[in-house]
Design an enzyme around this catalytic site. Structure first.
Site, mmCIF file in Angstrom:
data_model
loop_
_atom_site.group_PDB
_atom_site.id
_atom_site.type_symbol
_atom_site.label_atom_id
_atom_site.label_comp_id
_atom_site.label_asym_id
_atom_site.label_seq_id
_atom_site.Cartn_x
_atom_site.Cartn_y
_atom_site.Cartn_z
ATOM 1 C CE LYS A 164 62.049 49.366 -21.176
ATOM 2 N NZ LYS A 164 63.264 48.523 -21.213
ATOM 3 N NE ARG A 223 68.117 45.598 -25.979
ATOM 4 C CZ ARG A 223 67.138 45.717 -25.069
ATOM 5 N NH1 ARG A 223 65.895 45.376 -25.386
ATOM 6 N NH2 ARG A 223 67.385 46.163 -23.866
ATOM 7 C CG HIS A 266 69.046 44.339 -20.583
ATOM 8 N ND1 HIS A 266 68.375 44.552 -19.402
ATOM 9 C CD2 HIS A 266 68.089 44.081 -21.508
ATOM 10 C CE1 HIS A 266 67.065 44.440 -19.602
ATOM 11 N NE2 HIS A 266 66.871 44.149 -20.866
ATOM 12 N NE ARG A 312 69.411 48.441 -16.700
ATOM 13 C CZ ARG A 312 70.384 47.543 -16.797
ATOM 14 N NH1 ARG A 312 71.561 47.758 -16.223
ATOM 15 N NH2 ARG A 312 70.189 46.422 -17.457
ATOM 16 C CE1 TYR A 361 32.030 46.931 -39.864
ATOM 17 C CE2 TYR A 361 33.501 47.054 -37.980
ATOM 18 C CZ TYR A 361 32.722 47.677 -38.931
ATOM 19 O OH TYR A 361 32.641 49.039 -38.946
ATOM 20 C CB CYS A 417 34.417 47.571 -34.132
ATOM 21 S SG CYS A 417 32.975 46.522 -34.318
ATOM 22 C CG ASP A 464 36.316 53.627 -33.032
ATOM 23 O OD1 ASP A 464 37.519 53.871 -32.874
ATOM 24 O OD2 ASP A 464 35.718 53.813 -34.111
HETATM 25 C C1 LIG Z 1 63.408 47.718 -20.114
HETATM 26 C C2 LIG Z 1 64.724 47.573 -19.485
HETATM 27 C C3 LIG Z 1 64.822 47.320 -18.112
HETATM 28 C C4 LIG Z 1 63.628 47.016 -17.227
HETATM 29 O O1 LIG Z 1 63.106 45.741 -17.541
HETATM 30 P P1 LIG Z 1 61.957 45.092 -16.617
HETATM 31 O O2 LIG Z 1 61.875 43.679 -17.071
HETATM 32 O O3 LIG Z 1 60.714 45.847 -16.903
HETATM 33 O O4 LIG Z 1 62.398 45.247 -15.231
HETATM 34 C C5 LIG Z 1 66.087 47.325 -17.544
HETATM 35 N N1 LIG Z 1 67.188 47.545 -18.305
HETATM 36 C C6 LIG Z 1 67.120 47.753 -19.645
HETATM 37 C C7 LIG Z 1 68.382 47.960 -20.415
HETATM 38 C C8 LIG Z 1 65.900 47.764 -20.275
HETATM 39 O O5 LIG Z 1 65.824 47.953 -21.599
#
Ligand SMILES: *Cc1c(COP(=O)(O)O)cnc(C)c1O
Length: 395
Positions: A39, A137, A171, A230, A274, A321, A323
């Site tokens: 992602k 979440r 998660h 994951r 600045y 700044c 850039d």
């Molecule tokens: C982002 C995410 C992950 C991966 O998380 P890491 O800490 O980068 O391994 C796995 N599962 C879900 C649902 C996520 O949103």
């Protein structure tokens, strides 16, 4: 020397990505699937390029946050299954199906909306059911107060037309913190997940894929790997937190580089940038570097951070700044326009840790990587030894 010259660029080692993937494969064994989390443009590394590497290395699945990211992977030649971890408007059901993209289903309301759109389009969308075991979440709540109701709602969900619910996942909120309280919470989350799966099985609801491990849990809790893990951040060679350091052999894939544009010795008392927040002592030599907050180098690093030039650390002086910014290179002999500046990463024996920048930003390295500006080109270094140094590609 590279055969191209850039203002500011991200340098990404493809061999490091492949190495990290292989380490994860070793960690989980051949029986567990790996869903590569790519992602947010592959955590800033370029989603198509990193996904190609992971696909070649044998990634079984990919995970993204939204349908645009999923479509981008398909356009980039990713043929493996893709799961959208976040929200997709229900009226895109046909698009999900046409591109063989799987969708997270996190509530009965959402399931009904997606089902109705899928049925209307005459398609079936592959879905993974999300259980909320403590992250609060997305997901069907699995705390004791909501458990029974959620199990009924999931049972209703899987029976809806137009949805093929093949996976179930959750998660973790704090798997990356190695302390008693956080570990207790992670085990509780895992237990709630298993209780949910068991309760659904009792009702005759079964799934092909069960998954819950992010990077930290993949590293720390082999007993939770289940059918699939994951991992995200470890693919890119970074530990989720210092608590996870040393558990796996990882190679950071990304360095952020820039170029010295101008070197000048300023007069004693000269004020820099600045707001005139830095006053130069006599003999100060400044290097002007073409990176700024529009490239993702945050203004909060003004008068705080360091960058590496010619193998030594130079402090950022004055305000960053949009850039550009200035480094004090007084103590580094021979700095010239065209010298490469390491904003984070390795420069010979010298290292600017991304974690230090993250700390300055009161943030984490995930955010530093994700916020590197769109205008900063990603440059891919080919697998080592394969085609040699000449094969650095600017994309
Ligand atoms: C982002 C995410 C992950 C991966 O998380 P890491 O800490 O980068 O391994 C796995 N599962 C879900 C649902 C996520 O949103």
């Amino acid at each position: 020397m590279m055969d191209f010259l850039k203002r500011t660029w991200v340098q990404i080692r493809l061999d490091a990505l492949a190495h990290n993937f292989r380490q994860i494969r070793r960690q989980v064994g051949p029986g567990c699937r790996i869903m590569a989390v790519v992602k947010a443009d592959g955590y800033g590394h370029g989603d198509q390029q990193v996904s190609q590497v992971f696909q070649e290395e044998g990634a079984d699945w990919f995970a993204v946050s939204n349908i645009e990211e999923a479509m981008h992977l398909r356009q980039g030649g990713i043929v493996k299954p893709i799961l959208i971890l976040g929200f997709t408007p229900a009226d895109q059901a046909a698009q999900l199906c046409a591109s063989r993209i799987s969708q997270t289903v996190f509530s009965l309301d959402y399931a009904r909306a997606l089902s109705s759109q899928a049925a209307k389009a005459g398609v079936e969308v592959d879905c993974h059911i999300k259980l909320d075991t403590g992250m609060s979440r997305l997901g069907f709540l699995c705390d004791p107060a909501h458990f029974d109701r959620s199990m009924e709602e999931i049972t209703e969900t899987v029976a809806l037309p137009g949805l093929a619910c093949t996976g179930v996942f959750t998660h973790f909120a704090c798997a990356d913190e190695a302390n008693e309280d956080s570990d207790r919470f992670t085990f509780e989350q895992f237990q709630r997940f298993q209780q949910g799966v068991a309760a659904l099985e009792k009702k005759g609801v079964r799934f092909v894929l069960h998954h819950c491990c992010n990077s930290a849990a993949t590293m720390r809790f082999p007993q939770m790997h289940l059918d699939m893990v994951r991992p995200g951040v470890i693919l890119y060679g970074r530990n989720p937190t210092p608590d996870c350091a040393g558990l796996m052999d990882l190679i950071p894939a990304m360095d952020l580089k820039s170029t010295v544009a101008m070197v000048k010795q300023v007069g004693a008392g000269a004020q820099v940038s600045y707001g005139r927040t830095y006053t130069a002592p006599a003999g100060t030599v400044l290097a002007t570097v073409p990176i700024g907050y529009a490239d993702g180098y945050r203004r909060t690093h003004s008068n705080k951070a360091h960058m590496a030039v010619r193998g030594s650390l130079a402090p950022v002086v004055g305000t960053v700044c949009m850039d550009q910014l200035m480094l004090d290179v007084t103590r580094i002999p021979g700095v010239q326009p065209g010298d490469i500046v390491t904003v984070f990463g390795r420069d010979g024996g010298c290292c600017v840790p991304i974690e230090d920048l993250a700390q300055d930003e009161k943030s984490i390295h995930y955010e530093v990587m994700c916020l590197i500006g769109k205008r900063v080109p990603r440059v891919y270094l080919a697998q080592k030894g394969e085609k040699g140094e000449k094969n650095e590609r600017a994309l």
